[in-house]
Design a protein around this motif. Structure first.
Motif, PDB file in Angstrom:
ATOM      1  N   GLU A  63      62.097  57.007  30.531  1.00  0.00           N
ATOM      2  CA  GLU A  63      62.109  58.294  29.843  1.00  0.00           C
ATOM      3  C   GLU A  63      62.510  58.135  28.382  1.00  0.00           C
ATOM      4  O   GLU A  63      61.825  58.603  27.483  1.00  0.00           O
ATOM      5  CB  GLU A  63      63.062  59.262  30.545  1.00  0.00           C
ATOM      6  CG  GLU A  63      62.530  59.784  31.859  1.00  0.00           C
ATOM      7  CD  GLU A  63      63.305  60.984  32.352  1.00  0.00           C
ATOM      8  OE1 GLU A  63      64.159  61.507  31.602  1.00  0.00           O
ATOM      9  OE2 GLU A  63      63.056  61.410  33.490  1.00  0.00           O
ATOM     10  N   ARG A  64      63.642  57.506  28.155  1.00  0.00           N
ATOM     11  CA  ARG A  64      64.113  57.304  26.785  1.00  0.00           C
ATOM     12  C   ARG A  64      63.475  56.033  26.237  1.00  0.00           C
ATOM     13  O   ARG A  64      63.614  54.959  26.825  1.00  0.00           O
ATOM     14  CB  ARG A  64      65.639  57.211  26.748  1.00  0.00           C
ATOM     15  CG  ARG A  64      66.328  58.514  27.112  1.00  0.00           C
ATOM     16  CD  ARG A  64      67.835  58.345  27.168  1.00  0.00           C
ATOM     17  NE  ARG A  64      68.398  57.916  25.902  1.00  0.00           N
ATOM     18  CZ  ARG A  64      68.692  58.728  24.886  1.00  0.00           C
ATOM     19  NH1 ARG A  64      68.463  60.022  24.994  1.00  0.00           N
ATOM     20  NH2 ARG A  64      69.214  58.263  23.764  1.00  0.00           N
ATOM     21  N   GLN A  65      62.769  56.165  25.129  1.00  0.00           N
ATOM     22  CA  GLN A  65      62.078  55.021  24.544  1.00  0.00           C
ATOM     23  C   GLN A  65      62.340  54.966  23.046  1.00  0.00           C
ATOM     24  O   GLN A  65      62.671  55.974  22.423  1.00  0.00           O
ATOM     25  CB  GLN A  65      60.569  55.131  24.788  1.00  0.00           C
ATOM     26  CG  GLN A  65      60.178  55.156  26.257  1.00  0.00           C
ATOM     27  CD  GLN A  65      58.676  55.136  26.464  1.00  0.00           C
ATOM     28  OE1 GLN A  65      57.931  54.578  25.657  1.00  0.00           O
ATOM     29  NE2 GLN A  65      58.212  55.742  27.546  1.00  0.00           N
ATOM     30  N   LEU A  66      62.197  53.772  22.498  1.00  0.00           N
ATOM     31  CA  LEU A  66      62.238  53.636  21.049  1.00  0.00           C
ATOM     32  C   LEU A  66      60.832  53.321  20.548  1.00  0.00           C
ATOM     33  O   LEU A  66      59.952  52.930  21.314  1.00  0.00           O
ATOM     34  CB  LEU A  66      63.254  52.584  20.601  1.00  0.00           C
ATOM     35  CG  LEU A  66      63.212  51.157  21.150  1.00  0.00           C
ATOM     36  CD1 LEU A  66      62.030  50.384  20.595  1.00  0.00           C
ATOM     37  CD2 LEU A  66      64.513  50.436  20.801  1.00  0.00           C
ATOM     38  N   VAL A  67      60.631  53.520  19.268  1.00  0.00           N
ATOM     39  CA  VAL A  67      59.335  53.271  18.643  1.00  0.00           C
ATOM     40  C   VAL A  67      59.497  52.161  17.617  1.00  0.00           C
ATOM     41  O   VAL A  67      60.431  52.187  16.804  1.00  0.00           O
ATOM     42  CB  VAL A  67      58.797  54.541  17.949  1.00  0.00           C
ATOM     43  CG1 VAL A  67      57.495  54.238  17.197  1.00  0.00           C
ATOM     44  CG2 VAL A  67      58.570  55.650  18.967  1.00  0.00           C
ATOM     45  N   VAL A  68      58.608  51.182  17.675  1.00  0.00           N
ATOM     46  CA  VAL A  68      58.569  50.132  16.665  1.00  0.00           C
ATOM     47  C   VAL A  68      57.334  50.365  15.798  1.00  0.00           C
ATOM     48  O   VAL A  68      56.210  50.425  16.310  1.00  0.00           O
ATOM     49  CB  VAL A  68      58.500  48.725  17.288  1.00  0.00           C
ATOM     50  CG1 VAL A  68      58.510  47.668  16.190  1.00  0.00           C
ATOM     51  CG2 VAL A  68      59.657  48.503  18.254  1.00  0.00           C
ATOM     52  N   LEU A  69      57.545  50.527  14.508  1.00  0.00           N
ATOM     53  CA  LEU A  69      56.448  50.662  13.549  1.00  0.00           C
ATOM     54  C   LEU A  69      56.188  49.298  12.922  1.00  0.00           C
ATOM     55  O   LEU A  69      57.131  48.562  12.618  1.00  0.00           O
ATOM     56  CB  LEU A  69      56.824  51.661  12.456  1.00  0.00           C
ATOM     57  CG  LEU A  69      57.227  53.069  12.910  1.00  0.00           C
ATOM     58  CD1 LEU A  69      57.653  53.899  11.707  1.00  0.00           C
ATOM     59  CD2 LEU A  69      56.090  53.746  13.645  1.00  0.00           C
ATOM     60  N   TYR A  70      54.922  48.973  12.717  1.00  0.00           N
ATOM     61  CA  TYR A  70      54.613  47.677  12.105  1.00  0.00           C
ATOM     62  C   TYR A  70      53.292  47.762  11.338  1.00  0.00           C
ATOM     63  O   TYR A  70      52.429  48.600  11.653  1.00  0.00           O
ATOM     64  CB  TYR A  70      54.564  46.572  13.159  1.00  0.00           C
ATOM     65  CG  TYR A  70      53.566  46.774  14.279  1.00  0.00           C
ATOM     66  CD1 TYR A  70      52.290  46.215  14.212  1.00  0.00           C
ATOM     67  CD2 TYR A  70      53.900  47.504  15.415  1.00  0.00           C
ATOM     68  CE1 TYR A  70      51.375  46.376  15.243  1.00  0.00           C
ATOM     69  CE2 TYR A  70      52.997  47.681  16.452  1.00  0.00           C
ATOM     70  CZ  TYR A  70      51.730  47.111  16.358  1.00  0.00           C
ATOM     71  OH  TYR A  70      50.823  47.281  17.381  1.00  0.00           O
ATOM     72  N   PRO A  71      53.127  46.910  10.311  1.00  0.00           N
ATOM     73  CA  PRO A  71      51.897  46.942   9.513  1.00  0.00           C
ATOM     74  C   PRO A  71      50.684  46.550  10.345  1.00  0.00           C
ATOM     75  O   PRO A  71      50.801  45.779  11.306  1.00  0.00           O
ATOM     76  CB  PRO A  71      52.174  45.933   8.394  1.00  0.00           C
ATOM     77  CG  PRO A  71      53.272  45.070   8.904  1.00  0.00           C
ATOM     78  CD  PRO A  71      54.098  45.918   9.809  1.00  0.00           C
ATOM     79  N   ASP A  72      49.537  47.070   9.972  1.00  0.00           N
ATOM     80  CA  ASP A  72      48.345  46.921  10.810  1.00  0.00           C
ATOM     81  C   ASP A  72      47.794  45.503  10.879  1.00  0.00           C
ATOM     82  O   ASP A  72      46.944  45.213  11.718  1.00  0.00           O
ATOM     83  CB  ASP A  72      47.246  47.882  10.350  1.00  0.00           C
ATOM     84  CG  ASP A  72      46.820  47.647   8.911  1.00  0.00           C
ATOM     85  OD1 ASP A  72      47.434  46.798   8.235  1.00  0.00           O
ATOM     86  OD2 ASP A  72      45.872  48.320   8.460  1.00  0.00           O
ATOM     87  N   PHE A  73      48.277  44.589  10.018  1.00  0.00           N
ATOM     88  CA  PHE A  73      47.770  43.214  10.091  1.00  0.00           C
ATOM     89  C   PHE A  73      48.494  42.396  11.161  1.00  0.00           C
ATOM     90  O   PHE A  73      48.101  41.272  11.458  1.00  0.00           O
ATOM     91  CB  PHE A  73      47.879  42.510   8.732  1.00  0.00           C
ATOM     92  CG  PHE A  73      49.272  42.434   8.163  1.00  0.00           C
ATOM     93  CD1 PHE A  73      50.167  41.468   8.588  1.00  0.00           C
ATOM     94  CD2 PHE A  73      49.678  43.338   7.188  1.00  0.00           C
ATOM     95  CE1 PHE A  73      51.444  41.402   8.065  1.00  0.00           C
ATOM     96  CE2 PHE A  73      50.950  43.280   6.654  1.00  0.00           C
ATOM     97  CZ  PHE A  73      51.839  42.308   7.094  1.00  0.00           C
ATOM     98  N   LEU A  74      49.551  42.958  11.755  1.00  0.00           N
ATOM     99  CA  LEU A  74      50.241  42.287  12.853  1.00  0.00           C
ATOM    100  C   LEU A  74      49.652  42.746  14.184  1.00  0.00           C
ATOM    101  O   LEU A  74      49.119  43.849  14.297  1.00  0.00           O
ATOM    102  CB  LEU A  74      51.736  42.608  12.825  1.00  0.00           C
ATOM    103  CG  LEU A  74      52.548  42.078  11.643  1.00  0.00           C
ATOM    104  CD1 LEU A  74      53.995  42.546  11.742  1.00  0.00           C
ATOM    105  CD2 LEU A  74      52.493  40.552  11.588  1.00  0.00           C
ATOM    106  N   SER A  75      49.774  41.897  15.192  1.00  0.00           N
ATOM    107  CA  SER A  75      49.350  42.289  16.536  1.00  0.00           C
ATOM    108  C   SER A  75      50.584  42.670  17.346  1.00  0.00           C
ATOM    109  O   SER A  75      51.709  42.275  17.020  1.00  0.00           O
ATOM    110  CB  SER A  75      48.615  41.140  17.232  1.00  0.00           C
ATOM    111  OG  SER A  75      49.511  40.077  17.513  1.00  0.00           O
ATOM    112  N   GLU A  76      50.370  43.408  18.404  1.00  0.00           N
ATOM    113  CA  GLU A  76      51.490  43.864  19.229  1.00  0.00           C
ATOM    114  C   GLU A  76      52.278  42.688  19.800  1.00  0.00           C
ATOM    115  O   GLU A  76      53.499  42.765  19.968  1.00  0.00           O
ATOM    116  CB  GLU A  76      50.955  44.750  20.358  1.00  0.00           C
ATOM    117  CG  GLU A  76      52.030  45.449  21.158  1.00  0.00           C
ATOM    118  CD  GLU A  76      51.467  46.484  22.103  1.00  0.00           C
ATOM    119  OE1 GLU A  76      51.832  46.444  23.304  1.00  0.00           O
ATOM    120  OE2 GLU A  76      50.662  47.332  21.660  1.00  0.00           O
ATOM    121  N   ASP A  77      51.592  41.576  20.084  1.00  0.00           N
ATOM    122  CA  ASP A  77      52.256  40.401  20.655  1.00  0.00           C
ATOM    123  C   ASP A  77      53.249  39.756  19.685  1.00  0.00           C
ATOM    124  O   ASP A  77      54.128  38.998  20.107  1.00  0.00           O
ATOM    125  CB  ASP A  77      51.220  39.355  21.072  1.00  0.00           C
ATOM    126  CG  ASP A  77      50.354  39.820  22.232  1.00  0.00           C
ATOM    127  OD1 ASP A  77      50.800  40.731  22.957  1.00  0.00           O
ATOM    128  OD2 ASP A  77      49.247  39.289  22.403  1.00  0.00           O
TER     129      ASP A  77
END
Length: 245
Positions: free
Chosen positions: A55-69
């Motif tokens: 239920e409780r989650q955090l959000v990670v923002l990152y530049p679009d040239f990075l991949s989620e991995d």
């Protein structure tokens, strides 16, 4: 976290070309902020609470040239051991004891209690402090250790299935069945802001609910519009709703 601070984070990521994360967010706030970042071209995001269905989650923002991995999600987990069932230790007791250490609420995610142990999702940067200092919950001595996030064992949520036949998939129709309230009264509740769909307030009784949507009715709990079973000879709709109990 308010929208202004979140927008500042988005702009920071755009300028610095680095990742940045929020603390843990309540579902309504999470839904609102995700809508904001989805409009951005240069910034991607991922949200996590440490396990599926958190239920409780955090959000990670990152530049679009990075991949989620490539993203380091700053989430860890602890296990607190005691005879929780015998001592009648509750979620509130555990959270209160963690916060008594000077930890802010937003640094703590979900807290999952079983009979003789409790697992809590927290930010990585406070794990060492919490494991060394959390030795009591209420009046009970406990042992606190760090565990791998993959060791989290979600507590099974109890639900009851409601099968009904409705005239339409309007929000007032589905919600009145889910929460055992007359459709007329439910329309008033919806217009007054008491009902959310997927954590977002919906004030239109005619809003069409989709399969998988989570409905929240303030003070009355939550339900999931599970599925459409079919239609009757009179063109009414057979539905299945699962309500948390």
């Amino acid at each position: 976290m308010d929208e202004t601070r979140f927008l500042d984070m988005i702009n920071w990521v755009k300028k610095r070309k680095q990742e940045k994360s929020t603390d843990f967010l309540e579902p309504p706030v999470l839904a609102k902020l995700i809508k904001m970042v989805e409009k951005e071209r240069d910034v991607q995001f991922l949200s996590s609470g440490g396990y599926e269905g958190a239920e409780r989650q955090l959000v990670v923002l990152y530049p679009d040239f990075l991949s989620e991995d490539e993203i380091d999600v700053p989430i860890g987990a602890i296990e607190i051991t005691a005879d929780f069932k015998k001592e009648n230790i509750t979620h509130r007791d555990v959270l209160g004891s963690i916060m008594a250490l000077g930890i802010k609420r937003e640094k703590v995610g979900d807290i999952l209690i079983n009979d003789n142990r409790c697992q809590a999702i927290i930010r990585k940067d406070i794990i060492s402090y919490v494991t060394h200092n959390l030795t009591r919950v209420g009046k009970v001595n406990v042992h606190t250790t760090e565990i791998d996030i993959n060791e989290i064992m979600p507590v099974e949520k109890k639900m009851k299935e409601i099968e009904a036949v409705v005239a339409s998939l309007r929000l007032d129709s589905i919600a009145s069945v889910a929460f055992s309230t007359s459709r007329t009264k439910m329309q008033d509740f919806i217009k007054s802001g008491f009902v959310r769909v997927n954590w977002v307030e919906v004030s239109d009784p005619a809003y069409i609910v989709k399969e998988g949507d989570t409905l929240s009715f303030r003070g009355h709990g939550r339900a999931i519009f599970d599925s459409i079973k079919g239609t009757t000879k009179k063109d009414r709709i057979a539905v299945s709703i699962k309500k948390y109990i």
